[in-house]
Design a protein around this motif. Structure first.
Motif, PDB file in Angstrom:
ATOM      1  N   LEU A 103      55.138  49.721  44.104  1.00 23.70           N
ATOM      2  CA  LEU A 103      55.068  48.616  44.284  1.00 23.70           C
ATOM      3  C   LEU A 103      55.577  47.692  45.593  1.00 23.70           C
ATOM      4  CD1 LEU A 103      57.389  46.863  41.336  1.00 23.70           C
ATOM      5  CD2 LEU A 103      55.325  47.772  40.922  1.00 23.70           C
ATOM      6  N   GLU A 107      55.540  42.223  45.155  1.00 27.11           N
ATOM      7  CA  GLU A 107      55.216  43.038  44.142  1.00 27.11           C
ATOM      8  C   GLU A 107      56.836  43.438  43.223  1.00 27.11           C
ATOM      9  OE1 GLU A 107      50.616  44.516  43.874  1.00 27.11           O
ATOM     10  OE2 GLU A 107      52.863  46.296  44.342  1.00 27.11           O
ATOM     11  N   VAL A 147      53.457  46.715  37.792  1.00 22.87           N
ATOM     12  CA  VAL A 147      53.484  46.015  38.359  1.00 22.87           C
ATOM     13  C   VAL A 147      53.959  44.058  37.997  1.00 22.87           C
ATOM     14  CG1 VAL A 147      51.908  44.274  40.271  1.00 22.87           C
ATOM     15  CG2 VAL A 147      51.403  46.622  40.190  1.00 22.87           C
ATOM     16  N   ARG A 151      57.507  42.085  38.368  1.00 23.54           N
ATOM     17  CA  ARG A 151      56.834  40.854  39.096  1.00 23.54           C
ATOM     18  C   ARG A 151      57.582  39.493  38.013  1.00 23.54           C
ATOM     19  NH1 ARG A 151      50.036  41.279  40.699  1.00 23.54           N
ATOM     20  NH2 ARG A 151      50.876  40.950  42.375  1.00 23.54           N
TER      21      ARG A 151
END
Length: 884
Positions: A103, A107, A147, A151
């Protein structure tokens, strides 16, 4: 040069040849290929400086890098002319696995983070033998899920890791092991072993890939090398490296493309070649016509499709060498592999102290392997980077006043010890200093070269500042370079005064920079900024203070005493050979003494608490003490030096004479007895008081080392109001809950190895002077009195225990991950994290931080005399054993 011991193993002989005769041939090829080049400052040509956004992971397979390359289990030559690495495909992923995924900073809910599992299991110092392993899922790799989940999580939530996605359930993964063995300096045998841990037969695509770093697309050097397919092998020609042949067993499919950007995919414009950098990826994954049917280019792979039954394994043999007849992939190959592994075993048996447990020996060997694998080729010419290349568009004008614009002298193109091959694939000056203290045990020549490299004109600023790291060369890290030089000098035998003299002269400029830039009022109370401790303070210490407010830092001031004492120690050693250094000894002793007196008499010491604190001072004379019990107040412990009988006469003659004549009020500070004398920032009564706090298990002392902040703040958070803004700090033993400077680094509670190591070293130094004359209660409140050397030994044991099996057979570093704790396929693969949970010892931060956390190797090595011990239990072999 220090006198080398008679070689006791084949690897010692190779090292001796390199150091005594200057024959570096065996180190000409090595693991110098990074595992991440995307998302770095070097590859960022944006106006805003958002490196993660300019070249993200999704673009990395399609865009040619400007400065250096990346790959899995990769090797290259010292100038990274050519690169050799592994690509994998499980048949269901949308892309080849050519590089480690992770990441970007924006992120992750705790900052950037690699989301794969790979380990450096073995390496000799010359890289005559190396072993690398990864676990690659058989199910589709969950790129999008990783991801999206991270997030959506906040700072109070744990990171969502690859193991949490379920892709390893039922053991559905490939264990891929890559072994390297050199038959000669430029004759490299590779053995790729794939083991199917899943419950069913499965197929894995294995693509050993050879390519040339792109140096021809930027308008500076038009020469284009060539790789050509010949039968089932690759022949590569470059005017710098000479011809090379990569041959593999069996009949692999040969795929060739160019190491050129796919402009059509990334930018929607015409390509310069029909076979761009991602051509092999597109050919294997989707059958596209994107490889050159003529078999000529600058990037090429040998494509193996390997079908393996459940629980079975398959071996692929390859050899990279100069053209000289048919490469031997049979008996000679097997002999080389076994010989180099046996020599590595022999080398580490000779290194490992007697009495070391098999588990500790495994930790020692993997810690050193990770550090040796983290030697990376690093290229970065700041002036060219700022100005842009002739063949490219001019960079935005903001760059000329932006990041690193005041460091135009930097022109790096070297193999450097990196903090980490993925999260920190760039050097950091203070990280590197700790690396060299470990490297000195296995390759003192390389350790010395690294310290000297940072002080050359291509690195050190003309004003004397050492470069911090590529995100901001001008940031300030603790000045530990002199300490590291003395550690390397000592570990190497204490005879290489040529090295000590060279670095001493360079560090005079750096010390002077600190005096001029970080003591603006000339009062011997130093500033310095965040000093590598990121979010340890109430506010961002790297940010400018409000007008009329000055931050006087206990740690910065203590670092300067430590620096002055280290320079004094160097000068005393050099004065034994050259009396002209006596004047320098006086100079640095004077700095150490005057700063010490100021620190203790003008506000950094709190008599009520018995601890050192930062303080804010305003122009109108008001002072605010920042009573945060953190490592900031522990750093003064590190500022200590013992002068033994051999140099005591010099100390009397040089220092006392100067003090009596020029500063009679300081004489009591440096008065000596007839045996030896300790020079330290903390006098004995205050040392006992500070240690009372440090060794309290309700404060700093955890089961696995010293916390970076006292657990007392768990129930006693500190709040301060400054110029209308509220600031607070409390104990956070795991990942940081604040977005303040430091990203996913957290100095508000976790255990960090570098400062713990300095604490252990300092306690042993105090023991030299005080011995049984000074004892402290350890742990505080236990009623048990211990000498300081005993405290150091216990602290060392606590730190080593992070990685070793406890009574239940669980490694604290793994936390509560049951797969790692209980599955034999995972349990002996040790990750060396950036830092560790302040209560549990679980690994946190960068997951493959083998740099300064490799200091655990020193803690094990310092336990006793080195003697052969039984070979540590290794991860079970996945390849047949061949004996000579």
């Amino acid at each position: 040069m220090a006198e080398q011991q008679h070689p006791v193993t084949a690897e010692h002989a190779r090292l001796a040849a390199a150091h005594d005769e200057g024959d570096q041939a065996w180190a000409a090829w090595g693991p110098y290929l990074s595992e991440r080049a995307w998302g770095t400052v070097r590859e960022d040509y944006s106006a805003t400086g958002e490196a993660w956004d300019f070249l993200p992971h999704d673009a990395a397979r399609s865009k040619a890098y400007r400065w250096n390359e990346d790959g899995l289990a990769g090797v290259c030559d010292r100038g990274q002319t050519w690169c050799l690495a592994l690509a994998l495909w499980n048949g269901v992923d949308p892309i080849l696995k050519e590089r480690v995924f992770g990441l970007a900073g924006p992120e992750g809910n705790h900052g950037e983070d690699a989301k794969e599992y790979w380990w450096y299991l073995d390496s000799t110092p010359t890289h005559s033998w190396m072993r690398w392993r990864c676990h690659y899922p058989q199910r589709e790799f969950p790129y999008t899920d990783l991801v999206q989940q991270n997030r959506s999580r906040g700072k109070d939530d744990p990171e969502y890791e690859l193991v949490d996605t379920g892709v390893f359930d039922e053991g559905r993964f490939w264990a891929v092991t890559v072994d390297y063995a050199k038959a000669a300096p430029t004759d490299l045998c590779l053995r790729v072993t794939v083991r199917n841990h899943g419950p069913e037969e499965a197929t894995l695509h294995v693509l050993p890939t050879l390519w040339f770093r792109n140096t021809w697309s930027w308008g500076r050097d038009p020469y284009r090398p060539e790789i050509r397919a010949e039968d089932h092998r690759l022949v590569a020609v470059h005017h710098d490296s000479g011809p090379l042949v990569l041959a593999g067993d069996g009949s692999p499919e040969v795929l060739v493309c160019e190491n050129e950007t796919n402009f059509e995919r990334l930018y929607g414009v015409a390509n310069t070649t029909p076979w761009p950098k991602d051509g092999i990826n597109d050919r294997v994954v989707s059958g596209a016509a994107t490889v050159n049917p003529e078999g000529v280019g600058t990037k090429a792979a040998l494509h193996y499709a390997v079908t393996v039954p459940a629980g079975g394994s398959r071996e692929i043999r390859l050899r990279l060498s100069r053209p000289s007849g048919e490469p031997d992939l049979g008996g000679g190959f097997a002999w080389t592999m076994q010989a180099r592994e046996d020599e590595a075993d022999e080398y580490y048996r000779a290194l490992t102290p007697a009495g070391t447990s098999a588990d500790e020996a495994l930790v020692l060997r993997q810690a050193l392997a990770g550090l040796l694998w983290s030697k990376q080729y690093y290229a970065y010419d700041v002036r060219q980077w700022l100005d842009g290349d002739p063949a490219g568009p001019p960079p935005p004008p903001q760059r000329q006043q932006g990041r690193n614009s005041r460091w135009k002298h930097v022109a790096n193109a070297d193999v450097i010890s990196m903090p980490d091959t993925w999260e920190y694939p760039w050097y950091a000056a203070w990280d590197l200093a700790f690396h060299t203290a470990v490297l000195a045990h296995v390759d003192p020549g390389f350790a010395k070269d690294q310290l000297l490299l940072m002080t050359t004109e291509r690195y050190m600023h003309p004003n004397g500042q050492l470069p911090a790291y590529e995100w901001a060369f001008g940031d300030v890290n603790p000045p530990v370079h002199a300490w590291a030089a003395l550690e390397v000098f000592r570990i190497d035998g204490g005879t290489d005064t040529d090295f000590l003299e060279r670095i001493f002269h360079k560090l005079i400029a750096n010390f002077t920079w600190w005096l001029n830039r970080k003591d603006p009022d000339g009062n011997n109370l130093f500033e310095g900024g965040f000093l590598g401790l990121d979010n340890i303070g109430l506010f961002d210490r790297s940010a400018p203070m409000p007008s009329g407010v000055h931050l006087e830092q206990a740690d910065s001031t203590a670092w300067m005493v430590m620096y002055a004492l280290d320079m004094f120690r160097m000068a005393m050693v050099l004065a034994e050979h050259d009396p002209t250094y006596e004047d320098m000894a006086i100079k640095f002793a004077r700095h150490a003494i005057t700063i010490t007196v100021t620190a203790n008499q003008q506000g950094l010491w709190d008599e009520e608490d018995g601890f050192y604190y930062d303080r804010l001072r305003t122009d109108d004379g008001r002072v605010l003490e920042l009573k945060v019990r953190s490592m900031v107040g522990v750093v003064p412990l590190f500022a200590v030096a013992v002068v033994g009988e051999r140099r005591l006469a010099q100390l009397r003659r040089l220092v006392l004479t100067w003090a009596r004549e020029h500063a009679p009020e300081l004489v009591e500070v440096v008065e000596t007895d007839e045996r030896r004398h300790v020079l330290s920032l903390i006098r004995p009564d205050r040392l006992v008081r500070v240690l009372g706090t440090v060794l309290d298990e309700e404060q700093f002392l955890s089961p696995h080392g010293l916390r970076s902040m006292s657990a007392w703040h768990r129930d006693h958070p500190l709040h301060v109001q400054l110029r209308g803004s509220d600031f607070s700090v409390d104990y956070e033993p795991g990942e940081s809950h604040t977005v303040m400077f430091g990203g996913n680094s957290n100095w508000r509670g976790p255990v960090w190895f570098p400062l713990n190591y300095l604490a252990v070293q300092a306690l042993r130094t105090y023991e030299q002077e005080y011995g049984a004359r000074l004892t402290v209660e350890h742990p505080t409140g236990s009623g048990r009195q211990c000498r300081l050397g005993e405290v150091a030994d216990d602290l060392s044991r606590r730190l080593v225990s992070v990685f070793c099996d406890d009574a239940r057979g669980r490694r604290p570093v793994f936390g509560d991950c049951e797969l790692f704790q209980t599955d034999p396929a995972w349990h002996d693969l040790i990750p060396f994290y950036e830092y560790f949970h302040g209560d549990t010892g679980a690994g946190l931060g960068a997951g493959h931080q083998t740099g300064w956390t490799a200091l655990v190797a020193n803690l094990i090595l310092q336990r006793g005399d080195r003697a052969p011990t039984p070979r540590p239990a290794d991860v079970p072999r996945t390849e047949p054993v061949v004996r000579r």
